[in-house]
Design a protein around this motif. Structure first.
Motif, PDB file in Angstrom:
ATOM      1  N   LYS A  38      39.864  44.026  41.538  1.00  0.00           N
ATOM      2  CA  LYS A  38      41.181  44.604  41.830  1.00  0.00           C
ATOM      3  C   LYS A  38      42.145  44.385  40.674  1.00  0.00           C
ATOM      4  O   LYS A  38      42.940  45.274  40.337  1.00  0.00           O
ATOM      5  CB  LYS A  38      41.735  43.991  43.116  1.00  0.00           C
ATOM      6  CG  LYS A  38      41.005  44.449  44.372  1.00  0.00           C
ATOM      7  CD  LYS A  38      41.625  43.828  45.626  1.00  0.00           C
ATOM      8  CE  LYS A  38      40.971  44.361  46.896  1.00  0.00           C
ATOM      9  NZ  LYS A  38      41.561  43.754  48.116  1.00  0.00           N
ATOM     10  N   TRP A  39      42.088  43.221  40.063  1.00  0.00           N
ATOM     11  CA  TRP A  39      42.946  42.923  38.900  1.00  0.00           C
ATOM     12  C   TRP A  39      42.672  43.910  37.777  1.00  0.00           C
ATOM     13  O   TRP A  39      43.603  44.456  37.175  1.00  0.00           O
ATOM     14  CB  TRP A  39      42.691  41.489  38.464  1.00  0.00           C
ATOM     15  CG  TRP A  39      43.442  41.020  37.261  1.00  0.00           C
ATOM     16  CD1 TRP A  39      44.777  40.723  37.183  1.00  0.00           C
ATOM     17  CD2 TRP A  39      42.912  40.759  35.956  1.00  0.00           C
ATOM     18  NE1 TRP A  39      45.103  40.294  35.920  1.00  0.00           N
ATOM     19  CE2 TRP A  39      43.980  40.302  35.137  1.00  0.00           C
ATOM     20  CE3 TRP A  39      41.637  40.854  35.403  1.00  0.00           C
ATOM     21  CZ2 TRP A  39      43.807  39.960  33.808  1.00  0.00           C
ATOM     22  CZ3 TRP A  39      41.463  40.500  34.072  1.00  0.00           C
ATOM     23  CH2 TRP A  39      42.529  40.073  33.282  1.00  0.00           C
ATOM     24  N   GLU A  42      44.030  47.401  38.772  1.00  0.00           N
ATOM     25  CA  GLU A  42      45.489  47.501  38.701  1.00  0.00           C
ATOM     26  C   GLU A  42      45.966  47.612  37.256  1.00  0.00           C
ATOM     27  O   GLU A  42      46.926  48.338  36.960  1.00  0.00           O
ATOM     28  CB  GLU A  42      46.117  46.290  39.374  1.00  0.00           C
ATOM     29  CG  GLU A  42      45.943  46.280  40.898  1.00  0.00           C
ATOM     30  CD  GLU A  42      46.265  44.940  41.514  1.00  0.00           C
ATOM     31  OE1 GLU A  42      46.604  44.002  40.732  1.00  0.00           O
ATOM     32  OE2 GLU A  42      46.171  44.804  42.752  1.00  0.00           O
ATOM     33  N   ARG A  43      45.303  46.902  36.350  1.00  0.00           N
ATOM     34  CA  ARG A  43      45.683  46.955  34.937  1.00  0.00           C
ATOM     35  C   ARG A  43      45.227  48.240  34.272  1.00  0.00           C
ATOM     36  O   ARG A  43      45.820  48.678  33.280  1.00  0.00           O
ATOM     37  CB  ARG A  43      45.103  45.750  34.195  1.00  0.00           C
ATOM     38  CG  ARG A  43      45.638  44.419  34.692  1.00  0.00           C
ATOM     39  CD  ARG A  43      44.949  43.251  34.001  1.00  0.00           C
ATOM     40  NE  ARG A  43      45.442  43.035  32.651  1.00  0.00           N
ATOM     41  CZ  ARG A  43      44.699  42.900  31.571  1.00  0.00           C
ATOM     42  NH1 ARG A  43      43.382  42.993  31.672  1.00  0.00           N
ATOM     43  NH2 ARG A  43      45.240  42.671  30.390  1.00  0.00           N
ATOM     44  N   PRO A  45      44.402  51.722  35.798  1.00  0.00           N
ATOM     45  CA  PRO A  45      44.277  52.620  36.959  1.00  0.00           C
ATOM     46  C   PRO A  45      43.391  53.834  36.713  1.00  0.00           C
ATOM     47  O   PRO A  45      42.958  54.463  37.685  1.00  0.00           O
ATOM     48  CB  PRO A  45      45.728  53.028  37.249  1.00  0.00           C
ATOM     49  CG  PRO A  45      46.485  52.727  35.990  1.00  0.00           C
ATOM     50  CD  PRO A  45      45.797  51.567  35.346  1.00  0.00           C
ATOM     51  N   ALA A  50      38.643  51.168  39.133  1.00  0.00           N
ATOM     52  CA  ALA A  50      39.801  51.550  39.950  1.00  0.00           C
ATOM     53  C   ALA A  50      39.454  52.715  40.854  1.00  0.00           C
ATOM     54  O   ALA A  50      39.845  52.744  42.037  1.00  0.00           O
ATOM     55  CB  ALA A  50      40.981  51.900  39.045  1.00  0.00           C
ATOM     56  N   THR A  54      39.535  52.582  45.031  1.00  0.00           N
ATOM     57  CA  THR A  54      40.570  53.343  45.742  1.00  0.00           C
ATOM     58  C   THR A  54      40.020  54.543  46.493  1.00  0.00           C
ATOM     59  O   THR A  54      40.477  54.849  47.598  1.00  0.00           O
ATOM     60  CB  THR A  54      41.652  53.812  44.758  1.00  0.00           C
ATOM     61  OG1 THR A  54      41.032  54.554  43.677  1.00  0.00           O
ATOM     62  CG2 THR A  54      42.402  52.628  44.168  1.00  0.00           C
TER      63      THR A  54
END
Length: 488
Positions: A38-39, A42-43, A45, A50, A54
């Protein structure tokens, strides 16, 4: 790269147990937690990870249950995942522990019914005993193999190089980087399917490590890039129903450099700002390499109607006490010499193990029992050695502290070299620590997103879920999984 499913009947294999059986690619990523994916997402996308998290995959966590008074260990947790039974049944804790035949690994059971290929999956060595299934099409065994046996035999030169690099990158210690040996080893790459661009990248990496521009630990990411190319070539060439790939490069980076990427996990940071700046790229570099590999693997899955599964048997986290040790450490250079000096007799051979462990495999269980009794009362540098026996295998765990000028055995000093130890400089220390939650995600080219439990999935459910997707009947000891990787 587009390929239709190979439907040619193999007289040595059983047909799938139901018509909706699928083909699967499993990427085993050692010790990665969902939070780290997830990190990265998020960095970045627009990254493939990602996209998976999602919109592209069903995502959940795995959970393994620790044994009382014992740290989770990867050879233990991967054995739990692969067999589908807890440690109390399989009893595999160290890499060299015997694998009970009544609890075969999921890919071993699958290879009795469908075609299978593996690269690096833990507990796949020795291949002569672990790889006797009729459906095993290719196998590059795990990095703790005691020999360079591989299938096809043309991969043996690569396995020798792989094993040499594993020995050269033992945890938390370093000597002078043997750049010349590394570059000579790269000569095997064109013959095993490594792309010219990857070979060139590995050569540049070797030069950067040799000159100190990047830490030596990044060679693990280099090994990952090398084996990823080989896996892709073997997948295309052999077209198996189940393909499994294991990587440790992220776990290695997290153990050493977690404080560089996540300094806020510590109230009192164990390192200074210069250290953080120097090593802040190590985990991101390892993640980017995984991201590219997963994207390429997903393209293969889409073109061949395969399900992609990404799984870890546990995770890592920060915030704990850092194992700082001292500037130098003693590690076993000659395991047989140490065992003999400690009074072990009988016939045995040394199995590959991570420092600070020494694994001996005896010809008989009687010999292992005698060694266990001989070693149990021994103290090295005032600390008792920890002795674990499993069948014919004995694993010795030693902790020598920061003293590197001598080793005392039950109070009597000895030169380290006469006991088979060598002194090495400690480059980095263990910071990321094991924790029981890993990751499980799967993506289907048919676009079906399965509902997943809100709670983490028990690790023992992964093996039967994979077999179920392949149309292979589970074994009597398998639990009915709470997840399904297919739509029906």
């Amino acid at each position: 790269m587009t390929r239709t499913q190979n439907t040619t009947a193999d007289p040595h294999l059983d047909p799938p147990s139901h018509a909706s059986a699928r083909r699967v690619v499993v990427i085993e990523v050692n010790e990665i937690p969902l939070s780290l994916l997830k990190w990265h997402g998020e960095r970045h996308p627009s990254s493939f990870i990602a996209e998976l998290l999602t919109t592209g995959a069903a995502v959940t966590e795995t959970q393994v249950y620790p044994e009382a008074d014992r740290e989770l260990y990867p050879s233990q947790t991967w054995a739990t995942l692969a067999t589908g039974v807890p440690y109390e049944k399989h009893q595999v804790y160290w890499y060299g522990d015997p694998k009970p035949p009544e609890f075969p690994l999921y890919w071993q059971h699958a290879a009795r019914h469908r075609s299978v290929g593996i690269v690096g999956s833990l507990h796949s060595s020795p291949l002569r005993t672990q790889g006797d299934q009729p459906g095993l099409r290719f196998a590059l065994p795990d990095p703790f193999a005691s020999d360079a046996d591989a299938r096809p035999r043309s991969l043996s030169s690569l396995q020798r190089f792989n094993l040499a690099m594993t020995r050269a990158n033992s945890r938390a210690v370093a000597n002078r980087f043997p750049a010349a040996d590394y570059l000579r080893g790269l000569r095997v790459l064109p013959g095993v399917g490594v792309r010219a661009s990857t070979a060139a990248r590995l050569a540049r990496l070797a030069a950067s490590v040799a000159t100190g521009r990047v830490p030596r630990e990044r060679l693990r990411t280099g090994q990952f890039l090398l084996l990823a190319d080989v896996f892709a070539r073997l997948l295309d060439e052999h077209d198996p129903d189940l393909a499994v790939f294991f990587t440790n490069h992220l776990a290695a980076a997290m153990h050493r450099y977690w404080p560089a990427s996540f300094p806020r996990d510590w109230d009192n940071h164990p390192y200074g700002p210069d250290w953080i700046e120097r090593f802040s790229d190590e985990i991101p570099v390892a993640l980017h390499a995984l991201d590219r590999f997963l994207a390429e693997t997903w393209n293969r899955c889409r073109s061949t109607d395969r399900i992609l599964v990404v799984v870890s048997s546990m995770g890592q986290e920060g915030g704990g006490e850092v194992d700082e040790g001292g500037p130098v450490a003693l590690v076993v250079d000659d395991g047989e010499q140490l065992a003999r000096r400690l009074g072990v007799d009988g016939r045995f051979r040394i199995r590959q193990a991570m420092a600070p462990h020494l694994t001996m495999q005896f010809d008989t269980e009687e010999g292992a029992v005698k060694a266990e009794a001989r070693l149990t009362p021994i103290r090295l540098n005032q600390r008792p050695v920890i002795v674990h026996r499993a069948g014919e295998t004995v694993t010795l765990t030693y902790h020598l502290g920061s003293r590197a000028d001598a080793v005392d055995i039950n109070g009597r000093d000895h030169e380290p070299e006469e006991l088979g130890f060598r002194s090495v400089a400690v480059e980095e220390h263990k910071a990321g620590r094991h924790m029981p939650y890993g990751v499980l995600l799967w993506a289907d080219p048919r676009g079906v997103r399965r509902r997943v439990p809100q709670r983490p999935v028990d690790l023992v459910e992964v093996a039967p879920a994979l077999l179920q997707a392949l149309g292979v009947p589970p074994l009597p000891h398998h639990r009915e999984p709470s997840i399904r990787l297919t739509a029906d």
